[in-house]
Design an enzyme around this catalytic site. Structure first.
Site, PDB file in Angstrom:
ATOM      1  N   ARG A  42      40.279 -41.180  64.961  1.00  0.00           N
ATOM      2  CA  ARG A  42      41.143 -41.829  65.524  1.00  0.00           C
ATOM      3  C   ARG A  42      41.466 -41.141  67.019  1.00  0.00           C
ATOM      4  O   ARG A  42      41.914 -41.530  67.820  1.00  0.00           O
ATOM      5  CB  ARG A  42      42.720 -41.870  64.879  1.00  0.00           C
ATOM      6  CG  ARG A  42      42.446 -43.108  63.839  1.00  0.00           C
ATOM      7  CD  ARG A  42      43.682 -43.102  63.023  1.00  0.00           C
ATOM      8  NE  ARG A  42      44.096 -42.207  62.301  1.00  0.00           N
ATOM      9  CZ  ARG A  42      44.144 -41.859  61.075  1.00  0.00           C
ATOM     10  NH1 ARG A  42      43.664 -42.812  60.435  1.00  0.00           N
ATOM     11  NH2 ARG A  42      44.547 -40.629  60.709  1.00  0.00           N
ATOM     12  N   GLU A  79      44.734 -30.242  51.979  1.00  0.00           N
ATOM     13  CA  GLU A  79      45.595 -30.552  50.805  1.00  0.00           C
ATOM     14  C   GLU A  79      44.908 -30.673  49.534  1.00  0.00           C
ATOM     15  O   GLU A  79      45.155 -30.104  48.539  1.00  0.00           O
ATOM     16  CB  GLU A  79      46.678 -31.358  50.981  1.00  0.00           C
ATOM     17  CG  GLU A  79      47.397 -31.247  52.119  1.00  0.00           C
ATOM     18  CD  GLU A  79      46.950 -32.164  53.467  1.00  0.00           C
ATOM     19  OE1 GLU A  79      46.602 -33.432  53.286  1.00  0.00           O
ATOM     20  OE2 GLU A  79      46.086 -31.516  54.370  1.00  0.00           O
TER      21      GLU A  79
END
Length: 155
Positions: A42, A79
């Site tokens: 993005r 994560e």
């Protein structure tokens, strides 16, 4: 959702205003920028438009295996596992001034990895710039000595 930039991209007036705000911020903050570096994927949506407005070049920081030619890569923790980012070895010259852009800062792992790539190429990171910062995840604290700017912050 506060972390979704899709509505901004669908609305040409909103997107123009976003780029205006980011351009004004960069022009006011830095007299000289050599490149905007955008993070996969993005960062590729706002980076080239911003670079064009500033009359400078744009460089890609991509997920591993996507760039041609010799690359510099760095591995970082997510994560849910590990990832790798790459930049072309000749993307920037030592001492050149770079602003790294992305849409969102969460835990900061990807942005830190991008800063590490720039450090390896001996470029100067003037700032890490995002549209949205999720403050609860404390990603900007990981950036330590690198200046950081976010247009919108959410707890």
């Amino acid at each position: 959702l506060c972390s979704d930039i899709s509505p901004l991209l669908k609305d040409p007036a909103a997107f123009r205003t976003l780029i205006d705000l980011l351009e004004d911020h960069l022009r006011a903050s830095f007299p000289q920028i050599d490149f905007i570096a955008g993070l996969d994927s993005r960062g590729f949506l706002i980076g080239p438009t911003l670079a064009q407005r500033l009359g400078i070049g744009f460089v890609l920081i991509r997920k591993k295996g996507k760039l041609p030619g010799p690359t510099e890569s760095v591995s970082y923790a997510l994560e849910y596992g590990k990832a790798e980012l790459e930049i072309q070895s000749d993307a920037v010259e030592p001492g050149q001034k770079v602003v790294i852009v992305d849409d969102l800062l969460a835990t900061g792992g990807t942005m830190c990895a991008a800063c590490e790539l720039m450090k390896r190429l001996k470029a100067e990171v003037l700032e890490c710039l995002v549209i949205i910062e999720l403050k609860l995840l404390k990603g900007s604290e990981k950036l330590k000595s690198v200046p950081f700017y976010s247009l919108l912050q959410y707890d």
